[in-house]
Design an enzyme around this catalytic site. Structure first.
Site, PDB file in Angstrom:
ATOM      1  N   GLU A  44      -7.099  99.636  79.050  1.00  0.00           N
ATOM      2  CA  GLU A  44      -8.391  98.917  78.521  1.00  0.00           C
ATOM      3  C   GLU A  44      -7.573  97.249  78.275  1.00  0.00           C
ATOM      4  OE1 GLU A  44     -11.777  98.878  78.283  1.00  0.00           O
ATOM      5  OE2 GLU A  44     -11.131  96.663  77.896  1.00  0.00           O
ATOM      6  N   ALA A 102     -37.698  89.451  82.546  1.00  0.00           N
ATOM      7  CA  ALA A 102     -38.248  90.225  81.420  1.00  0.00           C
ATOM      8  C   ALA A 102     -38.103  91.941  81.489  1.00  0.00           C
ATOM      9  CB  ALA A 102     -40.039  90.133  81.580  1.00  0.00           C
ATOM     10  N   GLU A 156     -40.416  85.584  84.085  1.00  0.00           N
ATOM     11  CA  GLU A 156     -40.123  86.719  84.952  1.00  0.00           C
ATOM     12  C   GLU A 156     -40.726  86.708  86.370  1.00  0.00           C
ATOM     13  OE1 GLU A 156     -38.576  89.948  84.807  1.00  0.00           O
ATOM     14  OE2 GLU A 156     -39.529  90.193  86.900  1.00  0.00           O
ATOM     15  N   LEU A 187     -26.525 102.702  81.937  1.00  0.00           N
ATOM     16  CA  LEU A 187     -26.985 103.097  80.469  1.00  0.00           C
ATOM     17  C   LEU A 187     -25.730 103.791  80.107  1.00  0.00           C
ATOM     18  CD1 LEU A 187     -30.784 104.555  80.988  1.00  0.00           C
ATOM     19  CD2 LEU A 187     -29.731 102.490  80.038  1.00  0.00           C
ATOM     20  N   HIS A 196     -45.656 118.649  60.290  1.00  0.00           N
ATOM     21  CA  HIS A 196     -46.516 117.541  59.861  1.00  0.00           C
ATOM     22  C   HIS A 196     -46.285 117.160  58.449  1.00  0.00           C
ATOM     23  CE1 HIS A 196     -50.702 115.737  59.304  1.00  0.00           C
ATOM     24  NE2 HIS A 196     -50.618 116.173  58.107  1.00  0.00           N
TER      25      HIS A 196
HETATM   26  P1  FAD Z   1     -18.317  99.155  80.030  1.00  0.00           P
HETATM   27  O1  FAD Z   1     -18.756  99.666  78.717  1.00  0.00           O
HETATM   28  O2  FAD Z   1     -18.606  98.002  80.618  1.00  0.00           O
HETATM   29  O3  FAD Z   1     -16.753  99.222  79.754  1.00  0.00           O
HETATM   30  C1  FAD Z   1     -15.900  99.117  80.888  1.00  0.00           C
HETATM   31  C2  FAD Z   1     -14.527  98.484  80.182  1.00  0.00           C
HETATM   32  O4  FAD Z   1     -13.512  98.565  81.303  1.00  0.00           O
HETATM   33  C3  FAD Z   1     -14.564  97.422  79.642  1.00  0.00           C
HETATM   34  O5  FAD Z   1     -14.323  97.330  78.073  1.00  0.00           O
HETATM   35  C4  FAD Z   1     -13.652  96.175  80.436  1.00  0.00           C
HETATM   36  O6  FAD Z   1     -12.988  95.345  79.656  1.00  0.00           O
HETATM   37  C5  FAD Z   1     -12.864  97.432  81.005  1.00  0.00           C
HETATM   38  N1  FAD Z   1     -12.118  96.937  82.269  1.00  0.00           N
HETATM   39  C6  FAD Z   1     -12.877  96.283  83.306  1.00  0.00           C
HETATM   40  N2  FAD Z   1     -11.702  96.122  84.243  1.00  0.00           N
HETATM   41  C7  FAD Z   1     -10.500  96.465  83.769  1.00  0.00           C
HETATM   42  C8  FAD Z   1      -9.171  96.567  84.308  1.00  0.00           C
HETATM   43  N3  FAD Z   1      -9.071  95.962  85.370  1.00  0.00           N
HETATM   44  N4  FAD Z   1      -8.211  96.879  83.358  1.00  0.00           N
HETATM   45  C9  FAD Z   1      -8.548  97.325  82.140  1.00  0.00           C
HETATM   46  N5  FAD Z   1      -9.716  97.425  81.587  1.00  0.00           N
HETATM   47  C10 FAD Z   1     -10.750  96.928  82.554  1.00  0.00           C
HETATM   48  N6  FAD Z   1     -27.146 100.869  77.248  1.00  0.00           N
HETATM   49  C11 FAD Z   1     -27.792 101.913  76.798  1.00  0.00           C
HETATM   50  O7  FAD Z   1     -27.554 103.228  77.150  1.00  0.00           O
HETATM   51  N7  FAD Z   1     -28.383 101.652  75.466  1.00  0.00           N
HETATM   52  C12 FAD Z   1     -28.360 100.349  74.968  1.00  0.00           C
HETATM   53  O8  FAD Z   1     -29.100 100.277  74.143  1.00  0.00           O
HETATM   54  C13 FAD Z   1     -27.786  99.372  75.804  1.00  0.00           C
HETATM   55  N8  FAD Z   1     -27.999  98.148  75.261  1.00  0.00           N
HETATM   56  C14 FAD Z   1     -27.433  96.917  75.949  1.00  0.00           C
HETATM   57  C15 FAD Z   1     -27.215  95.822  75.549  1.00  0.00           C
HETATM   58  C16 FAD Z   1     -26.635  94.644  76.166  1.00  0.00           C
HETATM   59  C17 FAD Z   1     -26.783  93.414  75.480  1.00  0.00           C
HETATM   60  C18 FAD Z   1     -25.735  94.983  77.458  1.00  0.00           C
HETATM   61  C19 FAD Z   1     -25.108  93.985  77.999  1.00  0.00           C
HETATM   62  C20 FAD Z   1     -25.791  96.386  77.866  1.00  0.00           C
HETATM   63  C21 FAD Z   1     -26.517  97.428  77.335  1.00  0.00           C
HETATM   64  N9  FAD Z   1     -26.498  98.476  77.402  1.00  0.00           N
HETATM   65  C22 FAD Z   1     -27.124  99.778  76.796  1.00  0.00           C
HETATM   66  C23 FAD Z   1     -25.511  99.240  78.756  1.00  0.00           C
HETATM   67  C24 FAD Z   1     -24.374  99.649  78.358  1.00  0.00           C
HETATM   68  O9  FAD Z   1     -23.589  98.870  77.707  1.00  0.00           O
HETATM   69  C25 FAD Z   1     -23.633 100.163  79.794  1.00  0.00           C
HETATM   70  O10 FAD Z   1     -24.542 100.792  80.618  1.00  0.00           O
HETATM   71  C26 FAD Z   1     -22.470 100.845  79.141  1.00  0.00           C
HETATM   72  O11 FAD Z   1     -21.399 100.029  78.469  1.00  0.00           O
HETATM   73  C27 FAD Z   1     -21.489 101.192  80.690  1.00  0.00           C
HETATM   74  O12 FAD Z   1     -20.315 102.031  80.338  1.00  0.00           O
HETATM   75  P2  FAD Z   1     -19.122 101.972  81.242  1.00  0.00           P
HETATM   76  O13 FAD Z   1     -18.076 102.687  80.646  1.00  0.00           O
HETATM   77  O14 FAD Z   1     -19.684 102.212  82.749  1.00  0.00           O
HETATM   78  O15 FAD Z   1     -18.613 100.190  81.252  1.00  0.00           O
HETATM   79  P1  NAI Z   2     -33.033  94.351  83.955  1.00  0.00           P
HETATM   80  O1  NAI Z   2     -32.547  94.812  85.283  1.00  0.00           O
HETATM   81  O2  NAI Z   2     -33.226  95.375  83.110  1.00  0.00           O
HETATM   82  O3  NAI Z   2     -33.954  93.223  83.932  1.00  0.00           O
HETATM   83  C1  NAI Z   2     -33.810  92.138  84.688  1.00  0.00           C
HETATM   84  C2  NAI Z   2     -35.221  91.296  85.061  1.00  0.00           C
HETATM   85  O4  NAI Z   2     -34.956  90.121  85.418  1.00  0.00           O
HETATM   86  C3  NAI Z   2     -36.004  92.063  85.993  1.00  0.00           C
HETATM   87  O5  NAI Z   2     -37.226  92.262  85.231  1.00  0.00           O
HETATM   88  C4  NAI Z   2     -36.080  91.142  87.115  1.00  0.00           C
HETATM   89  O6  NAI Z   2     -37.384  91.195  87.995  1.00  0.00           O
HETATM   90  C5  NAI Z   2     -35.965  89.706  86.632  1.00  0.00           C
HETATM   91  N1  NAI Z   2     -35.349  88.836  87.303  1.00  0.00           N
HETATM   92  C6  NAI Z   2     -34.237  88.989  88.330  1.00  0.00           C
HETATM   93  N2  NAI Z   2     -34.093  87.751  88.977  1.00  0.00           N
HETATM   94  C7  NAI Z   2     -34.860  86.739  88.181  1.00  0.00           C
HETATM   95  C8  NAI Z   2     -34.922  85.405  88.326  1.00  0.00           C
HETATM   96  N3  NAI Z   2     -34.145  84.785  89.496  1.00  0.00           N
HETATM   97  N4  NAI Z   2     -36.001  84.778  87.720  1.00  0.00           N
HETATM   98  C9  NAI Z   2     -36.594  85.611  86.753  1.00  0.00           C
HETATM   99  N5  NAI Z   2     -36.803  86.802  86.551  1.00  0.00           N
HETATM  100  C10 NAI Z   2     -35.543  87.581  87.495  1.00  0.00           C
HETATM  101  O7  NAI Z   2     -31.603  93.764  83.608  1.00  0.00           O
HETATM  102  P2  NAI Z   2     -31.071  93.016  82.163  1.00  0.00           P
HETATM  103  O8  NAI Z   2     -32.252  93.271  81.184  1.00  0.00           O
HETATM  104  O9  NAI Z   2     -30.246  91.973  82.297  1.00  0.00           O
HETATM  105  O10 NAI Z   2     -30.222  94.468  81.667  1.00  0.00           O
HETATM  106  C11 NAI Z   2     -29.057  94.667  82.420  1.00  0.00           C
HETATM  107  C12 NAI Z   2     -28.674  96.116  82.236  1.00  0.00           C
HETATM  108  O11 NAI Z   2     -28.425  96.558  81.211  1.00  0.00           O
HETATM  109  C13 NAI Z   2     -29.968  96.944  82.548  1.00  0.00           C
HETATM  110  O12 NAI Z   2     -29.616  97.896  83.896  1.00  0.00           O
HETATM  111  C14 NAI Z   2     -29.957  97.959  81.438  1.00  0.00           C
HETATM  112  O13 NAI Z   2     -30.157  99.352  81.915  1.00  0.00           O
HETATM  113  C15 NAI Z   2     -28.917  97.925  80.407  1.00  0.00           C
HETATM  114  N6  NAI Z   2     -29.335  97.604  79.175  1.00  0.00           N
HETATM  115  C16 NAI Z   2     -29.893  98.822  78.612  1.00  0.00           C
HETATM  116  C17 NAI Z   2     -30.561  98.498  77.480  1.00  0.00           C
HETATM  117  C18 NAI Z   2     -30.987  99.801  76.796  1.00  0.00           C
HETATM  118  O14 NAI Z   2     -31.118 100.844  77.264  1.00  0.00           O
HETATM  119  N7  NAI Z   2     -31.841  99.564  75.491  1.00  0.00           N
HETATM  120  C19 NAI Z   2     -30.612  97.430  76.408  1.00  0.00           C
HETATM  121  C20 NAI Z   2     -29.902  96.123  77.513  1.00  0.00           C
HETATM  122  C21 NAI Z   2     -29.446  96.402  78.513  1.00  0.00           C
END
Ligand code: FAD
Ligand code: NAI
Length: 466
Positions: free
Chosen positions: A33, A181, A203, A320, A445
């Protein structure tokens, strides 16, 4: 013989969970990592910090208007630095928890950047520039995803931010323009709206939350608008110009028409995420990517190069954390000769706004497109005793059941605690349950979950409280 049975590159929810399960199954495991802390995007700059801020900002918001109704008289005062510290503490606790699990499961940790030299061979470059080659029978790519950029709009994480910058703004922006959005735009837009920003979400499509059930998305939009969030649907952002401390965001209708300009102090770019494979040496190792840059894998997560596997955000499917985790478990079990499996039809999705949105299975739009005959049962939280007691009556539950067999095909909801409630629908669907099964299951309930039971009863038009 290789030093390790398995090397996992990336310690996010996919990678660290795969490493733990593989170790439980008797494999000798190493994890690479490059971040200083375990947990990947999710724990460091994703799920965990965003939920900590959503929780804190919701309480702040409620204290400002909803507490008085309950006879709790307080005048909330925001201490943003402390709220950010609360969020950072949540990250620290969770990432340290993963570090403990790595030690407990005797997983070797290489703190550096991994590059694949070929099947079975990974080169690790440490922070100090030193390199070491590590070999293993199997390699798992779990490198996750990165922010998608908008051409011509440079993210500086101060005035033009990605989700990462939006989790750490030093002051509440007066005007926040969110591009996209989707889940991030609505969640982080909600955080800053609650803390005092005027939030406008631009959006491209003519709806919010593409992919979610449309009726649910429309209801959420109405509720967010009531909270003061503004939407410019069907618009694209064509540029952002720095105008002193402010930003001028140019937008125009996606279908063509008159351009407009929005003033913002901070712009959040939230238009999706892209798989992260930079610097991994995949093309040299001959690992194939698909058109969207994701590692192409077969049903057992193996790439075209034998012994090199991939899971999580870096492969197809919803981005996710729980999907990545389940793939990690399934892959470790497959490597151990077991029947690891992920049911992609039943992956719950949650949007942590207030109220929350949660869904599992097919949406009405998907069922229509597939020509599946279905019955709908709906129940509003306005008719649920607990929701009424708590004055949290916004939203509804919708159950979609196969018209011929009554099997539940999808459950969608918008309402308080939807993130927790959705689990019962996922369990029911995993067991192939029917709306009748759900309707005849005794629910405590007064709970919000009674709305799920009532929605299931409504499939046969026999809800009791409506
Ligand atoms: P990651 O979590 O991205 O982990 C990959 C890791 O690999 C990173 O730590 C990176 O540093 C490391 N890495 C990359 N390349 C290398 C390399 N060459 N050598 C060593 N290490 C490396 N998902 C949900 O289900 N619920 C949520 O509420 C949710 N909220 C989110 C909110 C935000 C703001 C964001 C951005 C994402 C959110 N997600 C959420 C999405 C979720 O974070 C990702 O789906 C999830 O982290 C994916 O897991 P992963 O293990 O595939 O990758
Ligand atoms: P997203 O794919 O959910 O939404 C992106 C939005 O941007 C879409 O509605 C799309 O139509 C719009 N869009 C794309 N290009 C655009 C443009 N040029 N101008 C205006 N609108 C545009 O992506 P988001 O919100 O960035 O999240 C990324 C990923 O992180 C998602 O795949 C989501 O699954 C994951 N995530 C999950 C969370 C959760 O499970 N609660 C919380 C946050 C992120």
């Amino acid at each position: 013989m290789a030093t390790y049975d398995l090397i996992v590159i990336g310690a996010g929810p996919g990678g660290y969970v795969c490493a733990i399960r593989a170790s439980q199954l008797g494999m000798k495991v190493a994890i690479v990592e490059k971040r200083p802390r375990f947990g990947g995007t999710c724990l460091n700059v994703g799920c965990i910090p965003s939920k900590a801020l959503l929780h804190a900002s919701e309480l702040y918001d409620e204290a400002g208007h909803a507490f008085a109704d309950m006879g709790i008289e307080v005048k909330p005062k925001l201490n943003l630095a402390q709220m950010l510290a609360f969020k950072d503490d949540a990250v620290k606790g969770n990432t340290e928890g993963v570090a403990y699990l790595m030690r407990k499961n005797k997983i070797d940790h290489f703190h550096g950047t991994g590059r694949i030299l070929g099947a079975g061979r990974v080169e690790v470059t440490f922070i100090n520039g030193e390199q070491q080659e590590v070999d293993a029978t199997s390699i798992v790519i779990a490198t996750g995803s990165d922010v998608a950029q908008l051409p011509g709009i440079e993210i500086d994480e101060k005035a033009i931010v990605s989700s990462t910058g939006a989790l750490s703004l030093e002051k509440v922006p007066k005007r926040l323009v969110v591009i996209g959005a989707g889940v991030i735009g609505l969640e982080l837009g909600s955080v800053w709206r609650r803390l005092g920003s005027e939030v406008t979400v631009v959006e491209y499509l003519d709806r919010i939350l593409p992919g979610n059930d449309l009726e649910v998305a429309k209801q959420l939009q109405r509720l967010l608008e009531k909270q003061g969030m503004a939407f410019r649907l069907g618009h694209k952002v064509t540029g952002v110009k720095k105008n002193g401390a402010a930003q001028a965001v140019s937008i125009e209708p996606a279908a063509g028409g008159d351009a407009d300009t929005l003033a913002a102090d901070v712009v959040l770019v939230a238009i999706g995420r892209v798989p992260y494979t930079r610097g991994l040496g995949l093309s040299e190792a001959g690992v194939q990517l698909d058109k969207r840059g994701r590692v192409e894998v077969d049903a057992h997560y193996q790439s075209n190069v034998p012994g090199i596997y991939a899971i999580g955000d870096v492969i197809k499917g919803p981005m996710l954390a729980h999907k990545a985790e389940d793939e990690g478990v399934a892959l470790a079990e497959l490597l151990a000769g077991q029947a690891g499996h992920v049911n992609y039809g039943i992956i719950p999705a949650v949007v942590y706004t207030s109220p929350e949105v949660a869904s599992v299975g097919k949406s009405e739009e998907e069922l229509k497109a597939e020509g599946v005959a279905y019955n709908v049962g709906k129940f509003p939280f306005t008719a649920n005793g607990r929701a009424k007691a708590n004055k949290q009556t916004d939203g509804f539950v919708k159950v979609l059941a196969d018209a011929a067999t009554d099997r539940v095909l999808g459950v969608h909801m918008v309402g308080a605690n939807a993130s927790e409630i959705i689990a019962e629908a996922a369990v029911l669907m995993e067991f192939g349950g029917s709306a009748e099964d759900l309707a005849r299951t005794c629910h405590a309930h007064p709970t919000l979950t009674e709305a799920v039971k009532e929605a299931a009863l409504a499939v046969e038009k026999r809800a009791i409280h409506m």
